[in-house]
Scaffold this motif. Structure first.
Motif, short mmCIF file in Angstrom:
data_model
loop_
_atom_site.label_atom_id
_atom_site.label_comp_id
_atom_site.label_asym_id
_atom_site.label_seq_id
_atom_site.Cartn_x
_atom_site.Cartn_y
_atom_site.Cartn_z
N ASP A 37 66.33 35.95 42.17
CA ASP A 37 65.52 35.17 43.11
C ASP A 37 65.31 35.88 44.44
O ASP A 37 64.37 35.57 45.16
CB ASP A 37 66.18 33.82 43.37
CG ASP A 37 66.17 32.94 42.13
OD1 ASP A 37 65.28 33.12 41.29
OD2 ASP A 37 67.07 32.08 42.00
N GLY A 38 66.17 36.84 44.78
CA GLY A 38 66.07 37.52 46.07
C GLY A 38 64.89 38.47 46.12
O GLY A 38 64.30 38.82 45.09
N VAL A 72 62.08 50.11 38.52
CA VAL A 72 61.56 48.98 39.28
C VAL A 72 62.19 47.69 38.78
O VAL A 72 62.56 46.81 39.56
CB VAL A 72 60.02 48.92 39.17
CG1 VAL A 72 59.47 47.71 39.93
CG2 VAL A 72 59.40 50.20 39.71
N LEU A 73 62.31 47.56 37.47
CA LEU A 73 62.96 46.42 36.83
C LEU A 73 63.89 46.93 35.74
O LEU A 73 63.78 48.07 35.29
CB LEU A 73 61.92 45.47 36.22
CG LEU A 73 60.92 44.78 37.17
CD1 LEU A 73 59.91 43.98 36.37
CD2 LEU A 73 61.65 43.89 38.17
N SER A 74 64.78 46.08 35.31
CA SER A 74 65.64 46.39 34.18
C SER A 74 65.18 45.58 32.97
O SER A 74 64.36 44.66 33.09
CB SER A 74 67.10 46.03 34.50
OG SER A 74 67.24 44.63 34.63
N LEU A 75 65.71 45.91 31.81
CA LEU A 75 65.40 45.12 30.62
C LEU A 75 65.83 43.68 30.80
O LEU A 75 65.15 42.74 30.38
CB LEU A 75 66.08 45.73 29.40
CG LEU A 75 65.42 46.99 28.81
CD1 LEU A 75 66.28 47.57 27.69
CD2 LEU A 75 64.03 46.66 28.29
N ASP A 76 66.97 43.48 31.46
CA ASP A 76 67.43 42.11 31.72
C ASP A 76 66.46 41.36 32.63
O ASP A 76 66.22 40.16 32.45
CB ASP A 76 68.82 42.13 32.36
CG ASP A 76 69.90 42.52 31.36
OD1 ASP A 76 69.66 42.38 30.14
OD2 ASP A 76 70.99 42.95 31.81
N ASP A 77 65.88 42.08 33.61
CA ASP A 77 64.89 41.45 34.47
C ASP A 77 63.69 40.97 33.65
O ASP A 77 63.17 39.86 33.86
CB ASP A 77 64.39 42.43 35.54
CG ASP A 77 65.45 42.76 36.57
OD1 ASP A 77 66.31 41.90 36.84
OD2 ASP A 77 65.41 43.89 37.10
N LEU A 78 63.24 41.81 32.74
CA LEU A 78 62.08 41.45 31.93
C LEU A 78 62.38 40.27 31.02
O LEU A 78 61.52 39.42 30.78
CB LEU A 78 61.62 42.65 31.09
CG LEU A 78 61.03 43.83 31.86
CD1 LEU A 78 60.69 44.96 30.89
CD2 LEU A 78 59.79 43.42 32.63
N ARG A 79 63.60 40.21 30.54
CA ARG A 79 63.97 39.12 29.64
C ARG A 79 64.18 37.81 30.38
O ARG A 79 63.86 36.74 29.88
CB ARG A 79 65.25 39.49 28.88
CG ARG A 79 65.09 40.67 27.93
CD ARG A 79 66.34 40.85 27.09
NE ARG A 79 66.24 41.99 26.18
CZ ARG A 79 66.93 43.12 26.32
NH1 ARG A 79 67.77 43.27 27.33
NH2 ARG A 79 66.78 44.10 25.45
#
Length: 225
Positions: free
Chosen positions: A98-99, A86-93
């Motif tokens: 924005d999309g 659903v998310l990546s580690l980079d997303d969490l960080r």
């Protein structure tokens, strides 16, 4: 071998201090946010409640021991979001892009929250598994307490009740088996019973030996006494 979360009935962890009657629902504002984001993420349909419970149980013992209740929730959720893509580690960080997210259409909107929570998530299901025990029958829980399908997997049989002798109090019907459902192996519904145990059967020196403990246990956790 039990995991660190299986603390029920364990000696030496200190007293249980019930909350005062007029205590706030959430001790800190972020607790409410942790609950909200966990529930909202669950509505994306990428896991079930048993998977989410197992995610919290799989936290490292060191983290589990030091985390507060809602820290366990949000940490288990972070693991699930990454594991399920659903998310990546980079997303969490970084907070993500924005999309719109591919799962955005499934999000739980604010005006639907009350109805969704009121509806709940019933786990009763029809089953072809025959009822094996009757009310009043003596049974023994399996020993050791553990998932018989997946090594080290999720189970709802607490360690303190493993190998204990009890009595069937009532049949609750047939319900999803967490030991299977937590691992993507299907709901595998089977009978679940309320089983009553004398306190003296569960603990060596119970404070009140005549007390009884009632546990809801799946049929595969039980054997004839």
């Amino acid at each position: 071998m039990t995991r660190v979360h299986d603390m029920g009935g364990r000696f030496g962890d200190g007293p249980i201090n019930p909350e005062v009657e007029d205590a706030p629902v959430f001790a800190e504002d972020w607790h409410a946010r942790a609950l909200a984001v966990t529930l909202a993420s669950g509505f994306l349909g990428q896991w079930n409640i048993d998977v989410s419970r197992h995610a919290r149980e799989r936290l490292s013992p060191k983290d589990y021991a030091r985390f507060s209740y809602y820290e366990k929730w949000i940490s288990g959720l972070a693991d699930l979001l990454v594991e399920r893509g659903v998310l990546s580690l980079d997303d969490l960080r970084s907070g993500g892009e924005d999309g719109p997210h591919p799962l955005a259409e499934r999000m739980l909107k604010a005006d639907a929250v009350s109805a969704a929570l009121a509806k709940g998530g019933p786990a009763d299901r029809p089953s072809n598994v025959a009822v094996q025990f009757s009310v009043g029958q003596q049974v023994v829980t399996t020993r050791p307490a553990g998932n018989r399908i997946v090594d080290g997997g999720h189970t709802r049989l607490p360690n303190y009740a493993s190998g204990a002798r009890g009595r069937i109090l009532r049949l609750h019907g047939t319900h999803v088996l967490p030991d299977s459902n937590a691992h993507g192996l299907g709901e595998a519904p089977e009978p679940i019973y309320a089983v009553v145990f004398p306190a003296s059967e569960l603990w060596t020196s119970p404070e009140h030996p005549d007390d009884e403990v009632v546990l809801d246990l799946w049929q595969s956790y039980l054997e004839p006494a």
